[in-house]
Design a protein around this motif. Structure first.
Motif, mmCIF file in Angstrom:
data_model
loop_
_atom_site.group_PDB
_atom_site.id
_atom_site.type_symbol
_atom_site.label_atom_id
_atom_site.label_comp_id
_atom_site.label_asym_id
_atom_site.label_seq_id
_atom_site.Cartn_x
_atom_site.Cartn_y
_atom_site.Cartn_z
ATOM 1 N N LYS A 64 0.757 -1.275 -0.063
ATOM 2 C CA LYS A 64 0.009 -0.019 -0.097
ATOM 3 C C LYS A 64 0.877 1.383 -0.110
ATOM 4 N N HIS A 252 -10.110 5.911 8.865
ATOM 5 C CA HIS A 252 -10.469 4.688 8.477
ATOM 6 C C HIS A 252 -9.522 4.234 7.274
ATOM 7 N N PRO A 253 -9.438 2.881 7.231
ATOM 8 C CA PRO A 253 -8.478 2.213 6.344
ATOM 9 C C PRO A 253 -8.441 2.587 5.020
ATOM 10 N N ASP A 254 -9.296 3.426 4.298
ATOM 11 C CA ASP A 254 -9.142 3.662 2.872
ATOM 12 C C ASP A 254 -9.114 5.218 2.566
ATOM 13 N N ASP A 255 -8.910 5.960 3.940
ATOM 14 C CA ASP A 255 -8.522 7.508 3.732
ATOM 15 C C ASP A 255 -7.125 7.784 3.082
ATOM 16 N N THR A 282 -2.584 6.273 3.900
ATOM 17 C CA THR A 282 -1.665 6.992 2.703
ATOM 18 C C THR A 282 -1.493 8.373 3.131
ATOM 19 N N THR A 305 -9.375 12.588 1.278
ATOM 20 C CA THR A 305 -10.703 12.586 2.219
ATOM 21 C C THR A 305 -10.525 13.310 3.403
ATOM 22 N N ASN A 332 -14.628 13.849 -2.602
ATOM 23 C CA ASN A 332 -14.069 12.879 -1.685
ATOM 24 C C ASN A 332 -13.810 13.401 -0.304
#
Ligand code: ATP
Ligand code: MG
Length: 583
Positions: A64, A252-255, A282, A305, A332
């Motif tokens: 990632k 949150h994990p996808d931020d 990230t 985000t 986003n």
């Protein structure tokens, strides 16, 4: 006191916030329980570098992107958690080979290059102490900090070294190694090519046992109120970073996250390096300086985000009268947080109007190491307030009488010293070489922050001013923030800095320095209008009695208005330490 509130409703969140029941979390929170969120070292103990990078690199997040680096010339490079693990291991091996070891101070002086972020993690792996310097400092503040911080090594670039360090090298006898990021060859045993050393170094490094109380970072404060202080932090601080990342930044994990602060300041390390990586998030890093179009484009193109920025940047965006949502796709973005200075209510209103979302204010200091008070994504915002204390953080408004006895002020809306009960892991452990001053900041178990504030009936804290900046006029105590915020409501005002000017009749007279938005120019007429506007908003006791137009308010390089300098200049007094003054 009239209260303006921005109401939050659960239906409006694209993802469910991490903290929904604030009261319950505050009641049940226990720092010890966070041990479960950390891995611990194979060799024992707790090390920030392992928790932020290696544990993710060894697991599901290996590929990632940890860092997405945006270069000044529009380069874009992604570094995975695995890559950062390898590169920081090489860096740690470089230090080890040079005999730089546990507790040794390694300074960084660089623009926001990837190597700076790699070095930060490598330094922590080697149990050395990371000491970030701001790349735009002049030679004198750099020398002073290298000396005061007992620098043993310095990571920098060729040009910064030539301009800002080489002329003073003779005054730094303890500086063993200078690692030049962009140099191909070693110049001497002291002035070395980092590239070359990294090429020779192994990408395996086993982090030795790290006591959670081992020193991790030495940070100098912003110098807003005087000589910057060297603030000492330890590895255990990661607990507070992790907690505030979860609750305040709502990771949150996808931020995809962007913190605009430079690592030369504590926000840029605590929240520009450590916290997002502790959560495996990230992290976007932009090498370039502020530019409104570039910033909006970055928010859009990187699909950011969560955005952590500062009032000074927000005010710069506010100056440009545009409609970002028409020009950019910011769909986003789901959270904006801000820190460093008071966030004027006008800025929050602007956020609602122009970005379709409020800006959340939060409060902390270099000394506290992590966010202490915040407006949370799931909770109503009370305009002009910094929010409420985080779970696990005890904050109070206190009064100290002539005998030094501290009492907690229970009455709402009553001003006093903003004080904290130190029990959180990122609290500083001392001021370097100034134990005396460190001790003085505690009274009867309370840490006295140096800021004045009040707590409203809902438990939200409101910033009044720095104890040093408070104005005493005709028997009233006036906080500059209140006056500045009122002036900013006038359509012509971009920014204001307010001071107390000594006056034989009324003690101090409220004087405002005002910078104007594009399209307005200074005139006697506008001055009269602003004086009248102030009286109408604030009442004649508090309203400014004098206004001066000043397009370039003096600010620290981290963007804080230096009221002490406005005052010194007004009174013709010496300017004091100006090492952090912006050009
Ligand atoms: P120095 O201690 O050298 O004078 P400094 O206090 O500006 O510098 P920092 O530790 O970077 O150094 O800044 C912390 C201070 O910034 C706080 O004590 C407070 O005065 C101000 N501050 C931070 N966040 C906020 C906020 N949300 N609202 C109001 N003031 C804030
Ligand atoms: Mg301070």
């Amino acid at each position: 006191m009239r209260e303006s509130r921005i109401k939050k409703s659960l239906q409006n969140f694209p993802v469910t916030p991490n903290l929904l029941d604030y009261e319950k979390e505050c009641e049940t929170f226990d720092w010890k329980s966070l041990a479960l969120c950390f891995d611990g070292l194979p060799a024992g103990g707790l090390n920030i570098a392992h928790e932020a990078i290696d544990r993710h690199a060894n697991g599901a997040l290996a590929n990632k992107p940890a860092l997405i680096w945006l270069g000044e010339n529009n380069q874009r490079i992604e570094y995975s958690f695995f890559k950062i693990k390898q590169e920081s291991a090489k860096f740690a091996n470089v230090l080890k080979t040079l005999g730089i070891s546990k507790g040794d101070r390694v300074f960084t002086l660089s623009t926001r290059l990837p190597e700076l972020y790699i070095a930060a993690i490598g330094i922590l792996k080697n149990l050395s102490v990371m000491c970030p310097l701001f790349s735009q400092f002049g030679p004198e503040p750099i020398l002073q900090r290298l000396q005061r911080g007992d620098a043993k090594a310095l990571v920098t670039t060729k040009s910064l070294f030539e301009k800002k360090v080489r002329p003073f090298l003779a005054e730094l006898p303890q500086l063993q190694a200078i690692l030049l990021i962009d140099s191909e060859e070693n110049e001497s045993d002291q002035i070395l090519s980092l590239k070359k050393l990294m090429n020779q170094a192994s990408s395996e490094f086993e982090i030795p046992f790290t006591d959670p109380e081992d020193m991790s970072i030495l940070h100098f404060t912003s110098g807003t109120t005087g000589m910057p202080k060297g603030v000492v932090h330890v590895h255990k601080a990661a607990y507070a970073h992790w907690m505030s990342g979860k609750y305040v930044l709502d990771f949150h994990p996808d931020d995809i996250y962007w913190c605009t602060a430079d690592p030369g300041w504590v926000t840029g390390t605590s929240y520009g390096i450590i916290t997002p990586w502790l959560h495996g998030i990230t992290n976007i890093v932009d090498e370039a300086e502020f530019d409104a179009k570039r910033w909006y484009s970055t928010l859009q193109n990187e699909k950011i985000t969560i955005w952590y920025t500062a009032p000074t940047a927000i005010r710069r965006l506010m100056r440009i009268d545009n409609n970002p949502l028409k020009e950019y796709d910011l769909s986003n973005l789901r959270l904006i947080q801000s820190v460093g200075e008071p966030l004027n209510p006008e800025a929050i209103v602007w956020g609602m109007q122009k970005l379709n979302m409020p800006i959340h204010d939060n409060w902390w200091q270099t000394e506290t190491g992590a966010i202490m008070i915040a407006n949370l994504i799931s909770q109503d915002i009370i305009l002009g307030s910094m929010g409420r204390p985080l779970p696990g953080i005890k904050v109070a408004i206190v009064h100290q009488n002539e005998n030094g006895t501290i009492t907690e002020i229970q009455e709402p809306n009553k001003e006093g010293d903003l004080a904290l009960k130190p029990n959180w892991p990122s609290m500083f452990r001392t001021y370097l070489h100034d134990e005396e001053r460190y001790k003085k900041s505690f009274v009867q178990g309370w840490y006295i922050s140096g800021d004045l504030a009040y707590k409203d009936k809902n438990g939200y804290f409101h910033f009044v001013g720095r104890a040093d900046d408070i104005i005493k006029t005709s028997g009233h105590m006036v906080g500059p923030f209140e006056v500045e915020s009122a002036l900013m409501e006038h359509p012509s005002v971009a920014e204001a800095g307010v001071i107390g000017k000594p006056d034989p009749m009324i003690g101090q007279l409220v004087k405002a320095f005002v910078s104007l938005k594009n399209g307005f120019s200074p005139s006697e007429e506008l001055k009269r209008e602003l004086l009248g506007f102030g009286r109408k908003k604030l009442g004649s006791a508090i309203a400014p009695k004098e206004i001066e137009f000043e397009q370039n308010l003096p600010k620290t390089r981290s963007g804080k208005i230096m009221r002490r300098l406005l005052k010194a200049r007004e009174m013709g007094l010496p300017e004091g330490d100006i090492s952090t003054l912006e050009n």
